[in-house]
Enzyme design. Structure first.
Site, PDB file in Angstrom:
ATOM      1  N   ASP A   1       0.844  -1.199   0.000  1.00 38.44           N
ATOM      2  CA  ASP A   1       0.000   0.000   0.000  1.00 38.44           C
ATOM      3  C   ASP A   1       0.875   1.244   0.000  1.00 38.44           C
ATOM      4  O   ASP A   1       1.691   1.444   0.905  1.00 38.44           O
ATOM      5  CB  ASP A   1      -0.899   0.002   1.236  1.00 38.44           C
ATOM      6  CG  ASP A   1      -1.648   1.319   1.395  1.00 38.44           C
ATOM      7  OD1 ASP A   1      -2.594   1.542   0.629  1.00 38.44           O
ATOM      8  OD2 ASP A   1      -1.271   2.122   2.274  1.00 38.44           O
TER       9      ASP A   1
ATOM     10  N   TYR B   1       2.739  10.088  -0.572  1.00 36.71           N
ATOM     11  CA  TYR B   1       3.866   9.575   0.206  1.00 36.71           C
ATOM     12  C   TYR B   1       5.206   9.867  -0.463  1.00 36.71           C
ATOM     13  O   TYR B   1       6.250   9.816   0.201  1.00 36.71           O
ATOM     14  CB  TYR B   1       3.759   8.059   0.400  1.00 36.71           C
ATOM     15  CG  TYR B   1       2.555   7.566   1.164  1.00 36.71           C
ATOM     16  CD1 TYR B   1       1.684   8.440   1.823  1.00 36.71           C
ATOM     17  CD2 TYR B   1       2.276   6.205   1.229  1.00 36.71           C
ATOM     18  CE1 TYR B   1       0.576   7.962   2.498  1.00 36.71           C
ATOM     19  CE2 TYR B   1       1.183   5.720   1.913  1.00 36.71           C
ATOM     20  CZ  TYR B   1       0.328   6.595   2.544  1.00 36.71           C
ATOM     21  OH  TYR B   1      -0.766   6.112   3.216  1.00 36.71           O
TER      22      TYR B   1
ATOM     23  N   LYS C   1      -3.005   5.668  -3.949  1.00 33.25           N
ATOM     24  CA  LYS C   1      -4.050   6.649  -3.671  1.00 33.25           C
ATOM     25  C   LYS C   1      -3.816   7.940  -4.460  1.00 33.25           C
ATOM     26  O   LYS C   1      -2.671   8.355  -4.645  1.00 33.25           O
ATOM     27  CB  LYS C   1      -4.078   6.990  -2.175  1.00 33.25           C
ATOM     28  CG  LYS C   1      -4.096   5.782  -1.260  1.00 33.25           C
ATOM     29  CD  LYS C   1      -3.991   6.180   0.200  1.00 33.25           C
ATOM     30  CE  LYS C   1      -3.727   4.984   1.083  1.00 33.25           C
ATOM     31  NZ  LYS C   1      -2.354   4.443   0.913  1.00 33.25           N
TER      32      LYS C   1
ATOM     33  N   HIS D   1      -7.621   9.513  -1.648  1.00 30.26           N
ATOM     34  CA  HIS D   1      -6.918   9.541  -0.362  1.00 30.26           C
ATOM     35  C   HIS D   1      -7.729  10.200   0.750  1.00 30.26           C
ATOM     36  O   HIS D   1      -7.598   9.846   1.921  1.00 30.26           O
ATOM     37  CB  HIS D   1      -5.588  10.284  -0.539  1.00 30.26           C
ATOM     38  CG  HIS D   1      -4.545   9.907   0.455  1.00 30.26           C
ATOM     39  ND1 HIS D   1      -3.222   9.835   0.147  1.00 30.26           N
ATOM     40  CD2 HIS D   1      -4.628   9.567   1.767  1.00 30.26           C
ATOM     41  CE1 HIS D   1      -2.526   9.495   1.225  1.00 30.26           C
ATOM     42  NE2 HIS D   1      -3.361   9.317   2.219  1.00 30.26           N
TER      43      HIS D   1
END
Length: 297
Positions: A48, A53, A78, A111
């Site tokens: 994931d 990120y 996401k 997200h």
């Protein structure tokens, strides 16, 4: 779920997904390749990540280095709020697969809800529906959607989200959202499943890892507090996404198949809910406060 079984979960469109995933939230890009390699070597087959990120490229590189068949790895990522809107979200997919180095995603989710611009949220989800129809993703979903966000989305959505990834751990269990997910046939996926956010976000809260109830259950099974919490999620039918960069902890978090919690133990963990959220309040998510450009592939 019988002990000694790490289950696959079947999503509402028939796609199967390993219940336990490996997360890379706040994992620096320089550490991501080694962490994901260690996770894959341990046995994780569900990774994931997220555009926000900043480590999708490194996740893809670790997957390539593993030499595992692409079909054996479930990749979830996401779309960040800065890329909401129909065309922008279609392009967000292009950015994600470009960084990951794959042609298809197993699960693509929004997200956050964007309450102040829910029109953009709806259009972003419409783009996910198009990607699903076109076979570019195998399943679509959302993250951090509260009951009202799900209700608003489902007023116009043609595909019910397969997953809602939310903060769930013993100290914050979100029963209303869990119930709404279940009612709509949406799988709840827990981020911060062992409650890390309760102690690393501001340092003011006690650690779930030191909770006497959880530790006593762990002692009874010769397991750590983290393993107890992950088993709690799995036995209640949730997906869980633990994260670590330490190989021994990565392996520890995966070793949750050789014991089973009793109904009384599950109930005692359920009773620990404080109702205090560790992550940001959903209504505080705005483009002005949280928007940031996601780089091209």
């Amino acid at each position: 779920m019988p002990a000694n079984t790490l289950p696959d979960l079947t999503l509402n469109n028939g796609v199967t997904m390993p219940a336990l995933g490996f997360g890379v939230f706040q994992t620096p890009p320089a550490e991501t390749i080694a962490a994901v390699e260690a996770a894959l070597q341990t046995g994780y087959r569900h990774i994931d990540t997220a555009a926000a990120y900043g480590n999708e490229r490194e996740v893809g590189e670790a997957i390539r280095r593993s030499e595992l068949d692409r079909a054996d790895i479930f990749i979830e990522t996401k779309v960040w709020i800065s890329d909401y809107g129909y065309d922008a979200t279609l392009h967000a997919f292009d950015k994600a697969v470009g960084k990951l180095g794959v042609d298809q995603l197993d699960l693509l989710i929004l997200h956050q809800a964007l309450p102040s611009r829910f029109d953009l949220t709806r259009e972003a989800y419409r783009a996910l529906e198009t990607l699903l129809t076109d076979g570019k993703v195998r399943a679509i979903g959302v993250s951090n959607f509260m009951v009202e966000h799900l209700d608003h989305l489902l007023e116009t959505a043609t595909v019910t989200p397969a997953v809602n990834q939310i903060e769930v751990h013993p100290y914050f269990q979100q029963p209303a959202v869990l119930a709404a997910d279940k009612a709509h046939g949406i799988l709840t996926q827990a981020w911060s499943p062992i409650g890390g956010i309760t102690f690393y976000r501001d340092g003011k809260n006690s650690s779930t890892l030191d909770d006497p109830t959880i530790r006593a259950i762990g002692d009874a099974h010769n397991k750590t507090a983290a393993q107890v919490m992950l088993r709690w999620h799995l036995q209640q039918g949730r997906s869980a996404i633990p994260k670590s960069v330490t190989p021994s902890r990565i392996a520890e978090n995966f070793a949750v198949t050789d014991f089973e919690l009793t109904d009384a133990e599950l109930a005692s963990i359920d009773a620990l809910d404080t109702g205090v959220r560790g992550g940001p309040e959903p209504e505080a998510i705005t483009l002005e406060s949280f928007g940031r450009a996601i780089p091209e592939a």
